[in-house]
Design a protein around this motif. Structure first.
Motif, PDB file in Angstrom:
ATOM      1  N   UNK A 139     -40.345 -30.352  37.345  1.00  0.00           N
ATOM      2  CA  UNK A 139     -39.911 -31.734  37.461  1.00  0.00           C
ATOM      3  C   UNK A 139     -40.053 -32.504  36.152  1.00  0.00           C
ATOM      4  N   UNK A 140     -40.716 -31.947  35.177  1.00  0.00           N
ATOM      5  CA  UNK A 140     -41.046 -32.681  33.961  1.00  0.00           C
ATOM      6  C   UNK A 140     -39.998 -32.489  32.873  1.00  0.00           C
ATOM      7  N   UNK A 141     -39.948 -33.477  31.991  1.00  0.00           N
ATOM      8  CA  UNK A 141     -39.095 -33.384  30.811  1.00  0.00           C
ATOM      9  C   UNK A 141     -39.754 -32.435  29.817  1.00  0.00           C
ATOM     10  N   UNK A 142     -39.000 -31.920  28.839  1.00  0.00           N
ATOM     11  CA  UNK A 142     -39.586 -30.983  27.864  1.00  0.00           C
ATOM     12  C   UNK A 142     -40.825 -31.554  27.154  1.00  0.00           C
ATOM     13  N   UNK A 143     -40.782 -32.813  26.764  1.00  0.00           N
ATOM     14  CA  UNK A 143     -41.944 -33.420  26.101  1.00  0.00           C
ATOM     15  C   UNK A 143     -43.158 -33.472  27.009  1.00  0.00           C
ATOM     16  N   UNK A 144     -42.921 -33.760  28.285  1.00  0.00           N
ATOM     17  CA  UNK A 144     -44.016 -33.794  29.250  1.00  0.00           C
ATOM     18  C   UNK A 144     -44.571 -32.385  29.470  1.00  0.00           C
ATOM     19  N   UNK A 145     -43.701 -31.402  29.478  1.00  0.00           N
ATOM     20  CA  UNK A 145     -44.141 -30.009  29.653  1.00  0.00           C
ATOM     21  C   UNK A 145     -45.068 -29.595  28.520  1.00  0.00           C
ATOM     22  N   UNK A 146     -44.683 -29.968  27.295  1.00  0.00           N
ATOM     23  CA  UNK A 146     -45.529 -29.640  26.137  1.00  0.00           C
ATOM     24  C   UNK A 146     -46.878 -30.328  26.276  1.00  0.00           C
ATOM     25  N   UNK A 147     -46.861 -31.589  26.705  1.00  0.00           N
ATOM     26  CA  UNK A 147     -48.118 -32.326  26.881  1.00  0.00           C
ATOM     27  C   UNK A 147     -48.996 -31.668  27.942  1.00  0.00           C
ATOM     28  N   UNK A 148     -48.390 -31.224  29.046  1.00  0.00           N
ATOM     29  CA  UNK A 148     -49.158 -30.551  30.094  1.00  0.00           C
ATOM     30  C   UNK A 148     -49.745 -29.236  29.600  1.00  0.00           C
ATOM     31  N   UNK A 149     -48.943 -28.479  28.875  1.00  0.00           N
ATOM     32  CA  UNK A 149     -49.445 -27.211  28.337  1.00  0.00           C
ATOM     33  C   UNK A 149     -50.566 -27.456  27.326  1.00  0.00           C
ATOM     34  N   UNK A 150     -50.413 -28.497  26.515  1.00  0.00           N
ATOM     35  CA  UNK A 150     -51.457 -28.849  25.544  1.00  0.00           C
ATOM     36  C   UNK A 150     -52.744 -29.234  26.270  1.00  0.00           C
ATOM     37  N   UNK A 151     -52.617 -29.986  27.343  1.00  0.00           N
ATOM     38  CA  UNK A 151     -53.782 -30.373  28.142  1.00  0.00           C
ATOM     39  C   UNK A 151     -54.465 -29.146  28.746  1.00  0.00           C
ATOM     40  N   UNK A 152     -53.673 -28.212  29.234  1.00  0.00           N
ATOM     41  CA  UNK A 152     -54.235 -26.983  29.802  1.00  0.00           C
ATOM     42  C   UNK A 152     -54.957 -26.177  28.733  1.00  0.00           C
ATOM     43  N   UNK A 153     -54.352 -26.040  27.567  1.00  0.00           N
ATOM     44  CA  UNK A 153     -54.987 -25.288  26.473  1.00  0.00           C
ATOM     45  C   UNK A 153     -56.297 -25.947  26.060  1.00  0.00           C
TER      46      UNK A 153
END
Length: 183
Positions: free
Chosen positions: A108-122
């Motif tokens: 459901x997320x935009x590409x920028x949001x996806x990167x932010x989520x992955x960064x948060x997970x990392x």
């Protein structure tokens, strides 16, 4: 691109009120909840309320599970083995679980949001790894400290017993040396 959630546009006070009512209703009676929302000036659909409720329920359950595990560890284990710190690490793991729940929403997320989520997970994985490493290092250091104290106590007892039997200081020194104890 998915439509932004109306819930995300709520002020923190409105969101708190929204979530408090959702919890009070035990994540059920969404028709009644929508009526309550409308009566209180919220324009949020049943499906949006349900999606947010499902996410919030998963997060709350993860926190409850981690808290219960930490409580059980604290009750069952003395702290000198640092199991309470291990319990804290499990709470960090719970936080990581929350991030993983967020990652499920990547579609459901935009590409920028996806990167932010992955960064948060990392970042969460890194924090958990650091905490786990530090806890293990502390456990090793603590174990060495306990062994050293036990050796010192054994040396003291050997010295007392040897003196009581009339062994000379030189003989006591040799006994301690043979046992690997400091002189």
């Amino acid at each position: 691109m998915p439509k932004p959630s109306l819930i995300d546009s709520l002020t923190s006070e409105q969101r708190t009120e929204f979530e408090r009512e959702l919890i009070r209703r035990n994540f059920a009676d969404y028709d009644g909840f929508v009526d309550w929302l409308t009566a209180n000036g919220f324009d949020i659909s049943r499906s949006a309320a349900y999606r947010h409720g499902a996410k919030l329920k998963r997060k709350l359950q993860a926190v409850r599970n981690s808290t219960e595990a930490a409580r059980m560890i604290a009750e069952a284990a003395p702290d000198d083995s640092d199991l309470r710190s291990a319990a804290v690490i499990s709470l960090v793991q719970s936080e990581l679980f929350d991030v993983m729940v967020s990652l499920q929403d990547l579609d459901e997320a935009e590409p920028g949001e996806r990167v932010a989520l992955l960064k948060e997970a990392a970042r969460s994985v890194l924090d958990m790894t650091k905490a786990s490493t530090l806890q293990k290092k502390w456990a090793i250091d603590n174990e060495e400290r306990i062994r050293r104290q036990e050796r010192e106590e054994a040396a003291r007892l050997v010295t007392v017993a040897a003196k009581a039997e009339g062994v000379s200081e030189q003989g006591i020194g040799r006994i301690r040396e043979a046992l690997g104890m400091s002189a």
